[in-house]
Scaffold this motif. Structure first.
Motif, PDB file in Angstrom:
ATOM      1  N   ARG A 154       0.836  -1.196   0.000  1.00 54.38           N
ATOM      2  CA  ARG A 154       0.000   0.000   0.000  1.00 54.38           C
ATOM      3  C   ARG A 154       0.874   1.250   0.000  1.00 54.38           C
ATOM      4  NH1 ARG A 154      -5.595  -0.445   2.547  1.00 54.38           N
ATOM      5  NH2 ARG A 154      -5.273   1.795   2.799  1.00 54.38           N
ATOM      6  N   LYS A 155       0.494   2.226  -0.802  1.00 50.36           N
ATOM      7  CA  LYS A 155       1.252   3.474  -0.853  1.00 50.36           C
ATOM      8  C   LYS A 155       1.165   4.236   0.463  1.00 50.36           C
ATOM      9  CE  LYS A 155       0.797   4.127  -5.855  1.00 50.36           C
ATOM     10  NZ  LYS A 155       0.296   5.008  -6.938  1.00 50.36           N
ATOM     11  N   ASP A 156       0.073   4.009   1.202  1.00 56.52           N
ATOM     12  CA  ASP A 156      -0.111   4.720   2.464  1.00 56.52           C
ATOM     13  C   ASP A 156       0.328   3.880   3.665  1.00 56.52           C
ATOM     14  OD1 ASP A 156      -2.065   2.794   2.488  1.00 56.52           O
ATOM     15  OD2 ASP A 156      -3.756   4.159   2.691  1.00 56.52           O
ATOM     16  N   ALA A 159       1.348   5.747   6.992  1.00 55.14           N
ATOM     17  CA  ALA A 159       0.214   6.320   7.727  1.00 55.14           C
ATOM     18  C   ALA A 159      -0.640   5.218   8.338  1.00 55.14           C
ATOM     19  CB  ALA A 159      -0.627   7.196   6.809  1.00 55.14           C
ATOM     20  N   GLY A 225      -5.865  12.078   5.517  1.00 60.31           N
ATOM     21  CA  GLY A 225      -5.616  11.501   4.206  1.00 60.31           C
ATOM     22  C   GLY A 225      -5.715   9.996   4.141  1.00 60.31           C
ATOM     23  N   LEU A 226      -5.849   9.313   5.283  1.00 61.23           N
ATOM     24  CA  LEU A 226      -5.877   7.855   5.256  1.00 61.23           C
ATOM     25  C   LEU A 226      -7.217   7.315   4.764  1.00 61.23           C
ATOM     26  CD1 LEU A 226      -4.224   5.334   5.761  1.00 61.23           C
ATOM     27  CD2 LEU A 226      -4.957   5.369   8.146  1.00 61.23           C
TER      28      LEU A 226
END
Length: 353
Positions: A154-156, A159, A225-226
């Motif tokens: 996952r790019k996130d 976070a 932003g998550l």
């Protein structure tokens, strides 16, 4: 948090103090210790480590216990290592910026000042219990915790890892009972009935009811932003459900809770279930929550157009909050522009306290 001095004091400085007090020079100290002047010079300038044998010799010469000299030397070498480590940590600061540092400071999980790059990285690594960011990623990719591996790619991830870790740190209930599936199923009607009550108090009651079944429920404010409303996984052998209260409305909070309970009852305990996923298991958890709140035999009673009275009447008959019925009507009709007065705002601070 333990504060360390930002200066380094060689053991030789303490030896020099003794020499000044006694009025002797390096040549005399070398003769008394039975070593070369070069060795003494190295000791005085911190270039030669103080051995335990030399500490015992210093004890004989100075009448200062060897353990004191050893403590000076240990502190000096640790300070040197810490200074070197700080340089390495400062070099990792760019990697640290991928993590939600501002969020972590708001949650008081990073206490280092913003200008303290090494301290910021150190606090972040301590949060995850790793020595470097390479170690962080390897524990998620190859570690023994199965649910972490499912989040790799996952790019996130930074976070997400922070949000999940905050929940794990809140699990400090040493007397939590073993998970009781039958108890959880039996508690569901009572938790469902809580939806009509004031959200903050009802949430705490739901936490207590779930705790009796061996299920931990925590509210962790959303990381900016998550975009995840909830997550479920098994932590330390028991289900851990966390909610973000992302939309700050009671209907979303309750629906997400029952959605996550669906994961506990329906799916493999080794998995990590996130509400932003688009897969069969998320669909199954959604269906579970919808049917628990509005049983299938009542489905045709959901109004097909804007009708607040019908929403309130059906909610009263079902014994749930009108906002939940409204939410299901809105999802079915894709008309979200009405009924906002039925939704109660969620006070995250009050609920998390």
């Amino acid at each position: 948090m333990v504060q360390h001095p930002d200066y380094v004091v060689p053991t030789g400085d303490f030896i020099k103090e003794w020499m000044e007090d006694e009025g002797i020079n390096a040549a005399e100290l070398a003769r008394r210790l039975g070593v070369s002047r070069k060795h003494v010079s190295g000791l005085l300038h911190g270039k030669v480590p103080l051995s335990h044998e030399m500490a015992l010799r210093l004890e004989s010469v100075t009448n200062v216990p060897a353990r004191i000299w050893n403590l000076h030397e240990t502190g000096y070498r640790e300070a040197l290592a810490r200074r070197k480590a700080d340089e390495v940590l400062t070099g990792q600061y760019e990697q640290a910026k991928a993590f939600p540092l501002r969020y972590l400071r708001e949650q008081r999980l990073i206490t280092a000042a913003g200008r303290d790059k090494a301290g910021t990285v150190r606090d972040l690594l301590r949060l995850f219990g790793v020595a470097s960011f390479d170690s962080f990623f390897s524990t998620w990719e190859q570690g023994a915790v199965a649910y972490r591996r499912s989040a790799v790619g996952r790019k996130d991830l930074p976070a997400l890892a922070v949000w999940l870790r905050v929940a794990e740190l809140s699990v400090n209930d040493t007397d939590l009972p073993e998970y009781d599936r039958g108890g959880l199923e039996g508690a569901l009607p009572g938790i469902r009935a809580l939806t009509v009550e004031e959200p903050a108090g009802a949430f705490r009651t739901a936490q207590s009811l779930l705790r009796e079944c061996g299920v931990t429920l925590v509210l962790v404010p959303a990381v900016p932003g998550l975009g995840i409303h909830g997550a479920t996984r098994w932590f330390e052998g028991r289900p851990l459900i966390q909610l973000s209260g992302l939309w700050k409305s009671d209907d979303q909070l309750w629906f997400t809770l029952f959605h996550e309970i669906g994961h506990v009852l329906l799916h493999d305990p080794k998995g990590l279930y996130l509400t932003d996923a688009q897969d069969k298991m998320e669909d199954e958890a959604n269906e579970y929550a919808m049917r628990l709140l509005v049983p299938r035999e009542y489905e045709d009673r959901l109004p097909s157009r804007r009708n607040l009275k019908a929403v309130r009447d059906l909610a009263a008959e079902l014994g749930i909050a009108p906002s939940i019925v409204l939410g299901q009507v809105q999802r079915r009709t894709s008309d979200y522009g009405w009924g906002h007065d039925l939704k109660r705002k969620v006070d995250l601070a009050a609920m998390a306290s």
